[in-house]
Scaffold this motif. Structure first.
Motif, short mmCIF file in Angstrom:
data_model
loop_
_atom_site.label_atom_id
_atom_site.label_comp_id
_atom_site.label_asym_id
_atom_site.label_seq_id
_atom_site.Cartn_x
_atom_site.Cartn_y
_atom_site.Cartn_z
N ILE A 152 -15.00 -6.06 52.83
CA ILE A 152 -13.65 -6.60 53.02
C ILE A 152 -13.69 -8.12 53.02
O ILE A 152 -12.86 -8.79 52.38
CB ILE A 152 -13.04 -6.06 54.33
CG1 ILE A 152 -12.74 -4.56 54.19
CG2 ILE A 152 -11.76 -6.81 54.69
CD1 ILE A 152 -12.33 -3.91 55.49
N GLN A 153 -14.65 -8.70 53.73
CA GLN A 153 -14.76 -10.16 53.80
C GLN A 153 -15.11 -10.75 52.44
O GLN A 153 -14.66 -11.86 52.11
CB GLN A 153 -15.80 -10.54 54.84
CG GLN A 153 -15.39 -10.17 56.26
CD GLN A 153 -16.52 -10.36 57.26
OE1 GLN A 153 -17.69 -10.31 56.90
NE2 GLN A 153 -16.17 -10.56 58.52
N GLU A 154 -15.88 -10.02 51.62
CA GLU A 154 -16.28 -10.54 50.31
C GLU A 154 -15.19 -10.38 49.25
O GLU A 154 -15.01 -11.26 48.40
CB GLU A 154 -17.55 -9.83 49.84
CG GLU A 154 -18.79 -10.14 50.67
CD GLU A 154 -19.98 -9.31 50.24
OE1 GLU A 154 -19.84 -8.56 49.24
OE2 GLU A 154 -21.05 -9.41 50.88
N LEU A 155 -14.46 -9.27 49.30
CA LEU A 155 -13.53 -8.93 48.22
C LEU A 155 -12.16 -9.57 48.36
O LEU A 155 -11.47 -9.76 47.35
CB LEU A 155 -13.37 -7.41 48.13
CG LEU A 155 -14.61 -6.61 47.74
CD1 LEU A 155 -14.34 -5.11 47.87
CD2 LEU A 155 -15.02 -6.94 46.31
N PHE A 156 -11.76 -9.92 49.56
CA PHE A 156 -10.36 -10.34 49.75
C PHE A 156 -10.19 -11.81 50.08
O PHE A 156 -9.08 -12.33 50.03
CB PHE A 156 -9.70 -9.46 50.82
CG PHE A 156 -9.57 -8.03 50.40
CD1 PHE A 156 -8.48 -7.61 49.67
CD2 PHE A 156 -10.57 -7.11 50.68
CE1 PHE A 156 -8.37 -6.29 49.26
CE2 PHE A 156 -10.46 -5.79 50.26
CZ PHE A 156 -9.36 -5.38 49.55
#
Length: 294
Positions: free
Chosen positions: A202-206
């Protein structure tokens, strides 16, 4: 009059064009849903097949363990008479070596279908089980549990995270069914790393459009803030509670927002259901594709 007819004709054509575009979009959504359903069914079939293979090997290991337990009991009855003899000591070591070799061969076969690897430690007086973890076909950390076999089997060293209930799991199955203990421990570890990996993705993709506000060490609770798409661009607060420590999917999902018309709508009810059935990062990707969040 002719001009009015022309305008009417243009309006009808524009409306028909809009209907055609909407129809094409709905067809594509339906095809995507069918593809996802087919993929899900195929994965379920694969899981069932691997479970059946695992159960077969587990039965073989249990049978071998029972035989070795009977041998140990017989040796225990004779121990008082045989301890004075050096030859009997060598026999005991030979039986122990044979026991370790047999279990090692079975467990190496089990490792081939997602089981556990085992290595001999302290010159045959102990064994170390390695439990590999993975999420979405990606191998993550490997955890180790070393067991002392000198007298009563016990755990002497490990690198299991402190919030995993290792002692409780050992009390439940360790002495009676070692494979049940390892399976239960593996489920806890894989669920934990799966939940933790979802937070990382989540932290990487958004990149800030979805912010992780809260998450504990066990990753059993996750609070997300999502920017909604709309005129007011209100923020939605999603709370995911993982009540089952052996699963990487939440057991309860709560969505709150200042814009009550959004959170009370049927679409957001569908989003809650999606979080319950899909890993958090995949659910957020699906919601973003539908342009419900930024």
């Amino acid at each position: 009059m002719e001009e009015a007819r022309a305008l009417l004709k243009e309006g009808v054509l524009a409306h028909l064009s809009a209907l055609e575009t909407e129809s094409v979009r709905l067809v594509e959504l339906q095809r995507e849903a069918w593809r996802q359903q087919a993929t899900r069914e195929e994965l379920c079939a694969t899981v069932e097949r691997l479970r059946a293979q695992r159960d077969q090997l587990r039965a073989k290991v249990l049978s071998a363990t029972q035989v070795m337990t009977e041998v140990d009991q017989e040796n225990e009855e004779k121990r008082s008479e045989e301890e004075k003899s050096a030859g009997d000591s060598q026999l005991h070591m030979s039986l122990l070596t044979a026991r370790l070799s047999h279990v090692k061969n079975l467990l190496r076969a089990h490792h081939l279908i997602g089981g556990y690897d085992i290595t001999e430690t302290r010159r045959g007086k102990g064994v170390c089980f390695s439990i590999a973890t993975a999420f979405e076909d990606r191998t993550l950390e490997t955890y180790n549990v070393e067991m002392d076999l000198a007298r009563t089997m016990r755990i002497c060293r490990h690198n299991i995270p402190p919030f995993i209930p290792l002692e409780r799991l050992a009390q439940e199955n360790f002495q009676s069914d070692i494979m049940a203990f390892l399976d239960s421990l593996s489920m806890h570890l894989n669920a934990y790393v799966g939940r933790r990996q979802q937070v990382r993705l989540i932290q990487e993709l958004f990149h800030g459009s979805v912010k992780v506000l809260e998450s504990n060490a066990l990753c059993s609770i996750l609070v997300l803030r999502c920017r909604q798409v709309g005129e007011k661009k209100a923020a939605a607060l999603c709370t995911l509670e993982y009540g089952d420590p052996t699963r990487c999917l939440p057991t309860r999902v709560t969505i709150d927002s200042e814009e009550k018309t959004l959170t009370d709508s049927p679409q957001w009810n569908e989003i809650q259901a999606l979080f319950l059935e899909t890993p958090a990062h995949q659910a957020l990707l699906a919601i973003r594709r539908e342009e419900r969040i930024a």
